[in-house]
Write an enzyme that holds these catalytic residues in place. Structure first.
Site, PDB file in Angstrom:
ATOM      1  N   ARG A 187     -37.587 133.054 -48.144  1.00 59.73           N
ATOM      2  CA  ARG A 187     -36.436 132.043 -48.192  1.00 59.73           C
ATOM      3  C   ARG A 187     -36.817 130.624 -47.224  1.00 59.73           C
ATOM      4  NH1 ARG A 187     -34.767 134.746 -51.697  1.00 59.73           N
ATOM      5  NH2 ARG A 187     -33.003 135.812 -51.720  1.00 59.73           N
ATOM      6  N   HIS A 240     -39.122 129.244 -57.515  1.00 67.89           N
ATOM      7  CA  HIS A 240     -38.668 130.826 -57.088  1.00 67.89           C
ATOM      8  C   HIS A 240     -38.753 131.766 -58.359  1.00 67.89           C
ATOM      9  CE1 HIS A 240     -35.282 132.554 -54.491  1.00 67.89           C
ATOM     10  NE2 HIS A 240     -35.785 133.580 -55.242  1.00 67.89           N
TER      11      HIS A 240
END
Ligand code: NAP
Length: 314
Positions: free
Chosen positions: A229, A277
């Site tokens: 993250r 991502h």
């Protein structure tokens, strides 16, 4: 009549429909209904819901919910948004995702190990120059987080004969891997690793963990891969260390804001590789099969898989 299971997600219609199709195929004896289509009776009867970044206001309208099964592996947002006495949160733990993530860790570790960013720059400058190539066993790869994903990634790197070390909250042991725990253990690992791979959840403890001081404590010339993250790494401090040449390269798949804003300096930084991502995508077929198995067990004998520890945050 088939049991109705709410599907609660903040997603676009196409994504929602694709999920409904995959889940419907894996769970033919249930009716998976999007939240918007639930009747009053459906809402009152719901004991479990399948969720993907759900709106907490929607979940609050399901008063008898015992647990939610997330389709995501990362749960920081749902943990932050659901009340502590709310339904139990079960996250997706998919061995296929761990394999896919391990493949990404190996791919981008090799990218750094084989100096691909440097050779790309040399090509742009029409420069013919060979550099010394260390053996994989001479490269220390440090994995931060030895959970479902980190352990499989470590195994994949070991197969490739990298020297693997790992850091976790509890100092988890793993054969063939030098393991570290605690704050002082993290400092030692950072000072030793040529490539750091971040694979930890975002929690109160890990937010900003790789700050200016920790990044400056990394081995000179080391590189960073963040597949976990964005907010675990202080981006400004990272850019500083890349600009002054203390760090070599960063492969970033996750960011403070996603999509990465157009004006972010990361896009054009020569020492940064930006990925949208994509390191560990959820496979809808395998994920749906896992959800189906867990929900079938719940209706058969009341068992709910181990949930997220709300205090730990993961
Ligand atoms: P996991 O099984 O819960 O493992 C988490 C690991 O991190 C564990 O080893 C844990 O330590 C360690 N950890 C947690 N808090 C820590 C702390 N404060 N200090 C040190 N270590 C800490 O999680 P996972 O399934 O491997 O997933 C990890 C993360 O990857 C997810 O939370 C998600 O954010 C991210 N992810 C990203 C993508 C992507 O496409 N980019 C895809 C899937 C997941 P213990 O072993 O001691 O508990």
């Amino acid at each position: 009549m088939n049991t109705t299971i709410p599907f609660v997600a903040r997603t676009d219609e196409d994504d929602r429909d694709t999920w409904l199709e995959a889940l419907g195929t894996a769970m033919p004896s249930y009716r998976i209904k999007p939240f918007e289509e639930l009747s009053e009776d459906d809402r009152a009867a719901a004991r479990v819901a399948i969720v993907a970044d759900p709106d907490p206001a929607d979940l609050a309208l399901l008063p008898n919910l015992e647990w939610v099964h997330s389709l995501w592996a990362g749960v920081e947002r749902i943990v932050a948004e659901l009340p502590v006495d709310g339904p139990k949160i079960v996250r997706l733990e998919d061995p296929q995702m761990a394999k896919t993530m391990a493949e990404a860790v190996l791919a981008w570790t090799l990218y750094l190990h084989r100096d691909m960013p440097l050779y790309r720059r040399q090509q742009e400058a029409r420069e013919w120059k060979m550099h010394e190539l260390p053996l994989p066993s001479q490269r220390n790869v440090g994995i931060l987080g030895l959970g479902n994903l980190g352990r499989v990634a470590a195994g994949r790197l070991l197969e490739q004969e990298f020297n693997v070390c790992g850091w976790s909250r509890s100092g988890t042991r793993m054969e063939g891997v030098e393991t570290f725990g605690g704050s002082e253990g993290l400092d030692r690992l950072l000072a030793k690793a040529d490539i750091i791979v971040v694979l930890m959840p975002l929690t109160g403890e890990t937010r900003g963990l790789l700050d200016a001081s920790r990044l400056s404590g990394m081995k000179p010339g080391a590189s960073l891969i963040n597949f976990a993250r964005g907010p675990i790494v202080d981006t400004r401090a990272l850019l500083e260390q890349l600009d002054r040449g203390h760090l070599n390269h960063a492969v970033l798949d996750v960011f403070d804001r996603e999509p990465l804003p157009h004006d972010s300096p990361l896009w054009s930084h020569p020492a940064v590789t930006v990925l949208p991502h994509i390191s560990g995508p959820t496979n809808r077929t395998t994920a749906s099969a896992i959800v189906a198995r867990n929900i079938a067990a719940y209706f058969a004998n009341g068992t709910i898989p181990d949930g997220v520890d709300r205090l730990r945050g993961y």
